[in-house]
Design a protein around this motif. Structure first.
Motif, short mmCIF file in Angstrom:
data_model
loop_
_atom_site.label_atom_id
_atom_site.label_comp_id
_atom_site.label_asym_id
_atom_site.label_seq_id
_atom_site.Cartn_x
_atom_site.Cartn_y
_atom_site.Cartn_z
N SER A 7 18.21 73.32 41.75
CA SER A 7 18.54 74.54 41.02
C SER A 7 18.17 75.78 41.84
O SER A 7 18.87 76.80 41.80
N THR A 8 17.11 75.70 42.62
CA THR A 8 16.73 76.82 43.48
C THR A 8 17.78 77.07 44.55
O THR A 8 18.17 78.22 44.81
N PHE A 9 18.28 75.99 45.17
CA PHE A 9 19.29 76.18 46.21
C PHE A 9 20.63 76.62 45.59
O PHE A 9 21.38 77.37 46.22
N ASN A 10 20.94 76.15 44.40
CA ASN A 10 22.13 76.65 43.69
C ASN A 10 22.09 78.17 43.58
O ASN A 10 23.09 78.86 43.82
N ARG A 11 20.93 78.69 43.22
CA ARG A 11 20.78 80.14 43.07
C ARG A 11 20.88 80.84 44.42
O ARG A 11 21.46 81.92 44.53
N THR A 12 20.30 80.24 45.44
CA THR A 12 20.38 80.83 46.79
C THR A 12 21.84 80.92 47.24
O THR A 12 22.29 81.96 47.77
N TRP A 13 22.58 79.86 47.01
CA TRP A 13 24.01 79.80 47.36
C TRP A 13 24.78 80.87 46.58
O TRP A 13 25.60 81.60 47.15
N ALA A 14 24.52 80.96 45.28
CA ALA A 14 25.19 81.95 44.43
C ALA A 14 24.86 83.37 44.86
O ALA A 14 25.72 84.26 44.81
N ARG A 15 23.62 83.59 45.31
CA ARG A 15 23.23 84.93 45.77
C ARG A 15 24.06 85.36 46.97
O ARG A 15 24.50 86.52 47.05
N VAL A 16 24.30 84.47 47.88
CA VAL A 16 25.13 84.78 49.05
C VAL A 16 26.55 85.14 48.61
O VAL A 16 27.14 86.12 49.07
N VAL A 17 27.12 84.33 47.72
CA VAL A 17 28.49 84.58 47.25
C VAL A 17 28.61 85.95 46.60
O VAL A 17 29.50 86.74 46.93
N LEU A 18 27.71 86.27 45.69
CA LEU A 18 27.81 87.52 44.95
C LEU A 18 27.51 88.73 45.83
O LEU A 18 28.11 89.80 45.65
N ASN A 19 26.62 88.58 46.79
CA ASN A 19 26.36 89.69 47.70
C ASN A 19 27.57 89.99 48.57
O ASN A 19 27.80 91.14 48.94
N ALA A 20 28.33 88.97 48.90
CA ALA A 20 29.57 89.21 49.65
C ALA A 20 30.55 90.03 48.81
O ALA A 20 31.24 90.92 49.32
N LEU A 21 30.62 89.75 47.51
CA LEU A 21 31.54 90.49 46.64
C LEU A 21 31.14 91.95 46.52
O LEU A 21 31.99 92.85 46.48
N ILE A 22 29.84 92.20 46.44
CA ILE A 22 29.34 93.57 46.32
C ILE A 22 29.83 94.42 47.49
O ILE A 22 30.19 95.59 47.33
N ARG A 23 29.87 93.84 48.65
CA ARG A 23 30.27 94.58 49.85
C ARG A 23 31.75 94.91 49.87
O ARG A 23 32.20 95.73 50.68
N TYR A 24 32.52 94.28 49.01
CA TYR A 24 33.95 94.60 48.91
C TYR A 24 34.26 95.41 47.65
O TYR A 24 35.41 95.45 47.20
N GLY A 25 33.25 96.04 47.10
CA GLY A 25 33.49 97.03 46.05
C GLY A 25 33.30 96.55 44.63
O GLY A 25 33.58 97.30 43.68
N VAL A 26 32.85 95.32 44.41
CA VAL A 26 32.62 94.85 43.04
C VAL A 26 31.42 95.58 42.44
O VAL A 26 30.33 95.54 42.99
#
Length: 569
Positions: A5-24
């Motif tokens: 579950s910890t690595f799931n969250r780490t993986w999700a953090r990377v995905v969502l941070n990428a979206l933030i950089r494209y204006g989300v």
């Protein structure tokens, strides 16, 4: 604490941070267990004040709510949903967003591949579920250290980069293995797996792939000096507010006839075109034009579309996207450009107007429509006087079916007013949710006008209206069914049951159920009092306009018939 579950969250953090950089800036989240890593990381971004999170229990409504935010802000909006039919419920909003190039990013949580097709609960085949509507589909593996963090970043950014260039929808399907809970919060951001992207994570403005977008300016047509001396017609369909600036002056300088749609956001030189084009004499004279230049798409008026279909001369189409836009199979010249860029490189040559009959008939229609509509509060008069119910510097969202046609045919809107619709697929689903999204996305006073069937179709989205904290008015025009079908030459008995779907519902108890203010005025004087109260509230007022079932459609048909038979010298 659990390592998975910890690595799931780490993986999700990377995905969502990428979206933030494209204006989300907005995450729209539906409840669900499988999507927990994405949901909790979105909430972390909200706590950091780099994004806002919204929730709704109905995925179909949530999809249109996100569409409304994207439509109003022109920013990409992310949706987070759990696995199974929760994903499928987004499909109508995905279609509408795709056809209008609005930027939605769907993050669908999924079961891992080994759990698909073997009888596991809430497990369906989600890969490619939206067919060809997304501009990018990214099917992620379940989180694993076998995949470099840099690969995950670049994969997500590549999908976002495609959307940035084309608009439209991105679908990211993200499987997560259990357990999904009890992650070690302290370990999420310091996992050694993140080492290669740690500097990227620490800089919210940094992109992993820095695409330097290149777009050549539109070039002047080689024969523009010839065509700008000819007889022309300019038709303006749905167009972003900023692109309409200058079109009216450009057309008037050329001496060309300007026909504009209700979605064009520009001042109409020849209003009521849907009515006066029913006159065959004027229509035939307009067809003598040498050239038609059309800006934008999705024209509401049946008569304007019939004119475009019948026109046989030089035809130019200007739109910023590369879609194939040729419903009548015209031989055409296509300009992939924003309207104001096209105008800049095609300067007008001053000419006298080449055709005065449309202007005379348009001016006649103004008084004629006013007399026919009268002073009672009804469907047609609300459409005719829609500008009288709007706030200054706000939004107007118009639903589909009969009312949008009445506004297009009978009204003139304030110059530059922000008019929004869902005219991509022209469905009646999700209209309440879209209005809620427009209001939340802009924070401006918003007026939405929809029909009763549209309101019933999206009943659960009334819950979204409770989240709005600034003056917002939802008009529900209750003509007891889908009055647009009155225009069809169908047997009345069949029409009432299978087309109009007549009913006897009203919306007072619906508003009460969702804790919304409600009004049901029967005169314009009463409506003005209710509107003054509504604009003084920090929230939504539902205004039900009860009308006779056939009055609006009968008046519309009568106007068209009378103008079609008018004698033109």
């Amino acid at each position: 604490m659990n390592a998975t579950s910890t690595f799931n969250r780490t993986w999700a953090r990377v995905v969502l941070n990428a979206l933030i950089r494209y204006g989300v800036k907005h995450f729209c989240i539906a409840p669900g267990s499988r999507s927990t890593p994405l949901t909790l990381e979105a909430l972390a971004l909200q706590q950091q004040r780099v994004a806002q999170c919204h929730s709704h229990f109905d995925e179909r409504g949530l999809g249109f709510f996100a569409l409304g935010i994207a439509k109003a802000t022109n920013d990409p909006v992310a949706l987070i949903v759990t696995s199974g039919t929760a994903v499928a419920n987004l499909y109508p909003a995905i279609i509408e967003a795709s056809l209008n190039h609005h930027k939605l990013i769907v993050l669908s949580a999924d079961r891992p591949p080994e759990m698909i097709g073997c009888g596991v609960n809430q497990a369906i085949d989600q890969q490619g579920i939206f067919a060809k509507y997304p501009v990018a589909n990214l099917n992620l593996p379940k989180p694993s250290r076998d995949y470099a963090a840099s690969w995950l970043v670049s994969s997500v950014e590549q999908a976002c980069s495609t959307q940035q260039q084309k608009g439209g929808v991105v679908h990211i399907n993200a499987p997560f293995a259990e357990p999904l809970y009890e992650a070690d919060e302290q370990a999420i951001g310091i996992d050694p797996w993140l080492k290669a992207v740690q500097s990227w994570l620490s800089n919210p403005q940094a992109k992993w792939i820095d695409n330097q977008a290149t777009q050549s300016d539109v070039l002047m047509h080689a024969n523009w000096d010839y065509w700008r001396t000819k007889k022309g017609v300019v038709v303006v369909g749905k167009l972003p507010l900023e692109q309409g600036v200058g079109i009216k002056a450009w057309a008037e300088t050329l001496g060309w006839c300007l026909i504009s749609d209700v979605q064009s956001c520009i001042e109409a030189s020849l209003p009521y075109a849907d009515i006066w084009l029913s006159n065959n004499i004027v229509r035939q004279r307009l067809l003598n034009a040498d050239i038609v230049v059309q800006f934008g798409t999705q024209i509401v008026s049946k008569r304007v579309n019939q004119f475009l279909e019948a026109f046989q001369g030089e035809f130019w189409q200007v739109d910023q996207y590369q879609d194939y836009l040729n419903p009548f199979a015209h031989r055409q010249t296509r300009f992939v450009a924003q309207a104001h860029h096209f105008l800049r490189v095609h300067p007008p040559l001053r000419n006298k107007p080449w055709l005065l009959e449309p202007l005379a008939l348009s001016q006649f229609c103004a008084g004629f429509i006013e007399n026919q509509v009268g002073g009672n509060l009804n469907e047609a008069s609300l459409a005719r006087n829609i500008q009288d119910v709007l706030a200054q510097n706000g939004n107007l969202f118009i639903g589909n079916s009969l009312f949008v046609r009445l506004v297009d045919a009978l009204s003139t809107l304030p110059v530059g007013y922000n008019v929004l619709t869902n005219r991509g697929a022209s469905g009646i689903d999700g209209l309440v949710a879209t209005i809620a999204g427009v209001a939340r996305g802009t924070g401006l006073p918003t007026v939405g006008v929809i029909g009763d069937v549209s309101a019933l179709h999206d009943l659960s989205s009334f819950a979204l209206l409770r989240q709005i904290t600034h003056p917002t008015i939802l008009f529900v025009v209750n003509n007891s069914g889908g009055a647009i079908f009155d225009m069809l030459p169908v047997d009345n008995a069949a029409k009432d049951e299978f087309y109009r779907t007549a009913h006897s519902f009203d919306f007072a108890q619906i508003a009460a159920m969702f804790g919304l203010d409600y009004a049901c005025p029967f005169t314009w004087a009463d409506l003005k009092i209710k509107l003054k109260q509504a604009y003084g509230r920090k929230g939504v007022t539902v205004v039900e306009i009860k009308v006779n079932p056939h009055d609006g459609s009968n008046l519309y048909k009568s106007l068209i018939k009378q103008i079609s038979q008018a004698e033109i010298a």
